[in-house]
Design an enzyme around this catalytic site. Structure first.
Site, PDB file in Angstrom:
ATOM      1  CB  CYS A 109     -14.990   5.009 -10.193  1.00 36.96           C
ATOM      2  SG  CYS A 109     -14.052   6.815 -10.092  1.00 36.96           S
ATOM      3  CB  CYS A 115      -8.809   7.193 -13.496  1.00 37.09           C
ATOM      4  SG  CYS A 115      -7.556   6.966 -12.199  1.00 37.09           S
ATOM      5  CB  CYS A 118     -10.205   1.209 -10.583  1.00 41.66           C
ATOM      6  SG  CYS A 118      -9.490   1.914  -8.960  1.00 41.66           S
ATOM      7  CB  CYS A 193     -11.138   8.009  -5.445  1.00 45.83           C
ATOM      8  SG  CYS A 193      -9.668   6.752  -5.527  1.00 45.83           S
ATOM      9  CD  GLN A 299       2.015  -4.165   3.235  1.00 43.05           C
ATOM     10  OE1 GLN A 299       1.102  -4.234   2.262  1.00 43.05           O
ATOM     11  NE2 GLN A 299       3.099  -4.729   3.306  1.00 43.05           N
ATOM     12  CG  PHE A 332      13.886  -7.433   2.132  1.00 43.87           C
ATOM     13  CD1 PHE A 332      14.630  -6.922   1.271  1.00 43.87           C
ATOM     14  CD2 PHE A 332      14.078  -8.968   1.880  1.00 43.87           C
ATOM     15  CE1 PHE A 332      15.541  -7.263   0.287  1.00 43.87           C
ATOM     16  CE2 PHE A 332      14.794  -9.643   1.131  1.00 43.87           C
ATOM     17  CZ  PHE A 332      15.665  -8.722   0.234  1.00 43.87           C
ATOM     18  CD  GLU A 352      14.322  -2.033   4.871  1.00 35.41           C
ATOM     19  OE1 GLU A 352      14.714  -1.492   3.650  1.00 35.41           O
ATOM     20  OE2 GLU A 352      13.524  -2.981   4.695  1.00 35.41           O
ATOM     21  CG  ASP A 400       7.152  -7.621   2.549  1.00 32.54           C
ATOM     22  OD1 ASP A 400       6.768  -7.769   1.180  1.00 32.54           O
ATOM     23  OD2 ASP A 400       6.360  -6.782   3.262  1.00 32.54           O
ATOM     24  CB  CYS A 426       3.989  -6.433  -3.952  1.00 37.10           C
ATOM     25  SG  CYS A 426       5.456  -5.690  -4.298  1.00 37.10           S
TER      26      CYS A 426
END
Length: 469
Positions: A109, A115, A118, A193, A299, A332, A352, A400, A426
């Site tokens: 990129c 930026c 990334c 992008c 996601q 979750f 949740e 999760d 995550c």
């Protein structure tokens, strides 16, 4: 991936990029004088958790300094200059590259290096993949987890990102639209992008022109872009109250660019109000179409979601094979990313705590047909986790949580008799803590799958299966 976090390019309500408008924020504290003003020679010894090269430099008869060098690889030999303190070390700026270590690639990129999204495009594919897996190994080893049945890294392709939050800033006769620089309030006006889905990237230039007409000078807002199954969904968070003229322009924009939905809110986090609802705005989770709220969690890529769903299904299937009539708990649960695929195997109880997410989950559960029953419970699992007695009703449990992890719920699971637990995370650090709790309760780690859903960023998803012998 958590419904309350969004790693990757940073949404911003800040200043445009360096060389344009600079941030006028005062320094939080007086700068510390660097050990030396001149350039020094260093060799990069490792790449740290944020993707920066790490080196050490010893002052003559003085302390040994830990140095962080962006966009470098192990073995790079450079001349650098001290820039600013970072924790117990120093961020340094490269002056010249004397010798290059192995594993370098040409960035994909044009905005790389400016930026903040990334930050690892300078790594070739093998070096990058090995580094990602090593971050997971390191986090687990620090928590005392060393026996790792690690599957190969699941990689998502370029141009797969279907959710992102950009920032818009009007400065005079120009409108900046893009992402923050790394660790900065300055804004990069993106022209391309390589991770964003092409259909979303195609909206950036016309959005820039539209917002230049609508925003007053010095105004900023967040632009949440989501690619749903029936088209793009845009939320303008922080838009001034639109008058009739603005509403007409926004409606025409939605029509011209075939948006599914266009909404606005007074500020980020405030309730969204509709401008153009041309279609329902749905995404399919297994056999069920769900209509998430504007700007709600999804996601980041369909490919990443598919990998996580596959691991949840495989774990539940293993548990259910041992007992007819078993049930599954999805903790979750969000808007049902895992709930509805799991409902193809067995009855599911989805729990949740977020009100917006559970509204979409309940609506979809009422309309679902053809699968096993889905029950829904609103509950703050941080304050009130399911107890071991409650968990005993389930043959498999999937959880999760947000980036902070689920320590209380993991402790309750460790004390339960649930045959199979599938943990999705995550954040390798909080995952490692939760994994250690489960292992301490007698579970065996059967399978560990790293999923690279946020391409060229330091973030990593994990799916793991734990079995009680």
């Amino acid at each position: 991936m958590s419904r309350r976090s969004s790693p990757g390019p940073t949404p911003a309500r800040g200043k445009p990029s360096a060389g344009r408008h600079q941030s006028r924020r005062p320094a939080a504290r007086p700068p510390v004088e660097p050990p030396t003003s001149g350039p020094i020679e260093i060799t990069v010894e490792s790449v740290g958790a944020l993707g920066d090269g790490v080196a050490h430099w010893q002052e003559a008869y003085g302390p040994n300094h830990r140095l962080f060098v962006p966009q470098t690889l192990v073995g790079d030999r450079l001349m650098v200059r001290f820039a600013q303190q970072r924790g117990e070390g120093w961020l340094v700026e490269p002056v010249s590259l004397l010798a290059e270590g192995p594993g370098r690639a040409d960035p994909a990129c044009r905005h790389f290096g400016v930026c903040g999204g990334c930050t690892l495009q300078h790594m070739d594919a093998d070096t990058y993949g090995a580094w990602k897996v090593e971050q997971l190994r390191h986090a687990l080893s620090r928590a005392g987890v060393t026996d790792l049945p690690m599957a190969p890294l699941v990689r998502t392709p370029r141009h797969a990102r279907r959710r992102a939050v950009l920032a818009a800033a009007r400065r005079g006769r120009r409108l900046w639209l893009g992402f923050n620089e790394r660790a900065s309030h300055r804004l990069v006006d993106i022209e391309e992008c390589v991770v964003l889905a092409p259909r979303l990237m195609a909206l950036v230039a016309p959005l820039r022109a539209l917002l230049l007409e609508l925003l007053p000078d010095e105004h900023t807002l967040d632009v949440a872009l989501t690619l749903l199954d029936d088209g793009p969904d845009i939320l303008l968070a922080g838009l001034p109250q639109p008058d009739l003229n603005a509403l007409e322009k926004l409606g025409a924009f939605a029509e011209a660019h075939d948006l599914a939905r266009l909404t606005w809110s007074k500020r980020p986090g405030a309730p969204a109000e509709p401008i153009a609802l041309r279609r329902t705005g749905v995404v399919r989770f297994g056999p069920v179409a769900v209509s998430p709220a504007a700007g709600a969690f999804l996601q980041a890529s369909a490919e990443g979601e598919a990998a996580l769903v596959a691991e949840a299904l495989a774990g539940a299937r293993e548990a259910l094979a041992q007992e007819r009539g078993g049930r599954v708990a999805d903790l979750f649960a969000g808007s049902g990313t895992l709930t509805f695929p799991l409902s193809t195997l067995a009855p599911v109880h989805a729990v949740e705590g977020d009100g917006v997410a559970i509204t979409a989950l309940e609506a979809a559960a009422r309309m679902a047909g053809g699968g096993h029953p889905v029950t829904v419970e609103r509950r703050d699992l941080f304050k009130e986790p399911l107890s071991p007695a409650e968990l005993s009703a389930y043959q498999a449990v999937v959880f999760d949580p947000p980036r902070a992890g689920a320590a209380s719920q993991a402790a309750a699971l460790a004390a339960s008799n649930v045959p199979v637990v599938v943990a999705i995370s995550c954040n390798p650090v909080s995952f490692a803590r939760d994994a250690a709790l489960l292992l301490g309760g007698g579970y065996v780690l059967e399978r560990l799958v790293p999923v690279d859903q946020f391409l060229w960023s330091p973030h990593l998803e994990v799916a793991a299966r734990f079995r009680r012998p």
